[in-house]
Design an enzyme around this catalytic site. Sequence first.
Site, PDB file in Angstrom:
ATOM      1  N   LYS A  31       0.479  -1.349   0.525  1.00 29.46           N
ATOM      2  CA  LYS A  31       0.129  -0.411   0.035  1.00 29.46           C
ATOM      3  C   LYS A  31       1.034   0.875  -0.296  1.00 29.46           C
ATOM      4  O   LYS A  31       1.261   1.424   0.591  1.00 29.46           O
ATOM      5  CB  LYS A  31      -1.236  -0.148   1.432  1.00 29.46           C
ATOM      6  CG  LYS A  31      -1.925   1.066   0.946  1.00 29.46           C
ATOM      7  CD  LYS A  31      -2.577   0.738   2.266  1.00 29.46           C
ATOM      8  CE  LYS A  31      -1.778   1.847   3.467  1.00 29.46           C
ATOM      9  NZ  LYS A  31      -2.202   3.174   3.833  1.00 29.46           N
ATOM     10  N   ASP A  58      -3.811   4.586  -1.731  1.00 34.35           N
ATOM     11  CA  ASP A  58      -4.442   4.676  -0.469  1.00 34.35           C
ATOM     12  C   ASP A  58      -4.268   6.184  -0.333  1.00 34.35           C
ATOM     13  O   ASP A  58      -3.395   6.994   0.476  1.00 34.35           O
ATOM     14  CB  ASP A  58      -3.890   4.017   0.753  1.00 34.35           C
ATOM     15  CG  ASP A  58      -5.242   4.283   2.089  1.00 34.35           C
ATOM     16  OD1 ASP A  58      -6.183   4.443   1.715  1.00 34.35           O
ATOM     17  OD2 ASP A  58      -4.480   4.081   3.244  1.00 34.35           O
ATOM     18  N   LYS A  60      -7.494   8.424  -0.410  1.00 36.67           N
ATOM     19  CA  LYS A  60      -8.502   9.171   0.016  1.00 36.67           C
ATOM     20  C   LYS A  60      -8.906   9.842  -1.037  1.00 36.67           C
ATOM     21  O   LYS A  60      -9.155  11.458  -0.374  1.00 36.67           O
ATOM     22  CB  LYS A  60      -8.281   8.670   1.656  1.00 36.67           C
ATOM     23  CG  LYS A  60      -7.379   7.579   2.701  1.00 36.67           C
ATOM     24  CD  LYS A  60      -7.534   8.319   4.513  1.00 36.67           C
ATOM     25  CE  LYS A  60      -7.276   6.319   4.599  1.00 36.67           C
ATOM     26  NZ  LYS A  60      -6.006   6.269   4.234  1.00 36.67           N
ATOM     27  N   ASP A  63     -13.112  15.010  -2.627  1.00 37.91           N
ATOM     28  CA  ASP A  63     -13.510  16.649  -3.295  1.00 37.91           C
ATOM     29  C   ASP A  63     -14.409  16.267  -4.289  1.00 37.91           C
ATOM     30  O   ASP A  63     -15.454  14.988  -4.566  1.00 37.91           O
ATOM     31  CB  ASP A  63     -11.780  16.590  -4.315  1.00 37.91           C
ATOM     32  CG  ASP A  63     -11.194  18.167  -4.828  1.00 37.91           C
ATOM     33  OD1 ASP A  63     -12.312  19.136  -5.035  1.00 37.91           O
ATOM     34  OD2 ASP A  63     -10.191  18.519  -4.259  1.00 37.91           O
ATOM     35  N   THR A 120     -10.537   3.763  11.268  1.00 38.76           N
ATOM     36  CA  THR A 120     -10.489   2.828  12.032  1.00 38.76           C
ATOM     37  C   THR A 120      -9.724   3.686  13.039  1.00 38.76           C
ATOM     38  O   THR A 120      -9.992   3.063  14.085  1.00 38.76           O
ATOM     39  CB  THR A 120     -10.184   1.865  11.409  1.00 38.76           C
ATOM     40  OG1 THR A 120      -8.174   1.708  11.005  1.00 38.76           O
ATOM     41  CG2 THR A 120      -9.936   0.536  11.024  1.00 38.76           C
TER      42      THR A 120
HETATM   43  O1  C5P Z   1       0.545   1.002  11.227  1.00 41.04           O
HETATM   44  P1  C5P Z   1      -0.817   0.357  10.632  1.00 41.04           P
HETATM   45  O2  C5P Z   1      -0.864  -0.979  10.970  1.00 41.04           O
HETATM   46  O3  C5P Z   1      -1.823   1.907  11.527  1.00 41.04           O
HETATM   47  O4  C5P Z   1      -1.534   1.082   9.250  1.00 41.04           O
HETATM   48  C1  C5P Z   1      -2.977   0.687   8.538  1.00 41.04           C
HETATM   49  C2  C5P Z   1      -2.575   1.828   7.451  1.00 41.04           C
HETATM   50  O5  C5P Z   1      -3.448   1.797   6.638  1.00 41.04           O
HETATM   51  C3  C5P Z   1      -2.346   2.919   7.270  1.00 41.04           C
HETATM   52  O6  C5P Z   1      -1.448   3.861   6.315  1.00 41.04           O
HETATM   53  C4  C5P Z   1      -3.553   3.948   7.447  1.00 41.04           C
HETATM   54  O7  C5P Z   1      -3.535   5.454   6.598  1.00 41.04           O
HETATM   55  C5  C5P Z   1      -3.918   3.469   6.476  1.00 41.04           C
HETATM   56  N1  C5P Z   1      -5.220   3.768   7.032  1.00 41.04           N
HETATM   57  C6  C5P Z   1      -6.206   2.812   8.717  1.00 41.04           C
HETATM   58  N2  C5P Z   1      -8.006   3.285   8.309  1.00 41.04           N
HETATM   59  C7  C5P Z   1      -8.651   3.488   7.497  1.00 41.04           C
HETATM   60  C8  C5P Z   1      -7.704   3.601   6.213  1.00 41.04           C
HETATM   61  C9  C5P Z   1      -6.267   3.547   5.508  1.00 41.04           C
HETATM   62  O8  C5P Z   1      -5.897   2.325   9.083  1.00 41.04           O
HETATM   63  N3  C5P Z   1      -9.745   3.599   7.549  1.00 41.04           N
END
Ligand code: C5P
Length: 230
Positions: A31, A58, A60, A63, A120
């Site tokens: 990602k 990713d 996001k 716009d 999350t």
């Molecule tokens: O390090 P960690 O396991 O928390 O990484 C989770 C990844 O998923 C990060 O890159 C974060 O930007 C991404 N993410 C997230 N929640 C979302 C969408 C993407 O944590 N809803």
Amino acid sequence: MSELVVALDFKDARSAFEMAEKVRGVAPWVKVGLELFCAEGPGIITRFKEMGFKVFVDLKFFDIPNTVKGAVRSATRAGADMISLHALGGERMAIAAREGRAEGAGGNEGPLLMAITILTSMDENDIPFPVPDGLGSAVLDLALASSQAGLDGVVCSGLEVEAIKEKCGKDFLALTPGIRPASVSDDQRRVVTPSQAVERGSNFLVVGRPITGADDPAEAARRIVAEMNG
Ligand code: C5P
């Protein structure tokens, strides 16, 4: 079968490639998020694809429809296999994203378009307005709207996957960040373990720091895949 996506949240290409090399052959996806993309630009997508990875871009997107259409078209042309955009952008933005994908893919299938529901890292206390029916209900509404707008799936917590699949159908994809072994506590809030995410039906598990911050990232990734498959 669920697939592992390793989040390469690094400041430059060199550190990201070093980590990608370690998890190559264990995780099929990487990602590229805001930090790495802002540092290195879209060329980084091609480099990961040359290494054999599928790439989740990713960024996001959120716009006006015309701007999102252009962004999705560009990311599609750059080689993205999956792209995130915000569900809160609504139906017109989602349809514009699909149009951008079709233009960018030029007759090919194009990347999966995944709608972010509620991050999350957030719980009820982080939302700056009242959510009387709770976050779970807001996530479900956003997921249903995204499926009706023809998007491929949603980004959500593992806690919400079962309800989403029940409401939107089992073919509507769920990608879950916030994957944590039980012992870890950090900025993520709505977390589940790898096996819980798989049991609940998540199609893609996004894992960053539990792998990239481990002493032995390859071993950490292998353990997560074993837990996913076991
Ligand atoms: O390090 P960690 O396991 O928390 O990484 C989770 C990844 O998923 C990060 O890159 C974060 O930007 C991404 N993410 C997230 N929640 C979302 C969408 C993407 O944590 N809803």
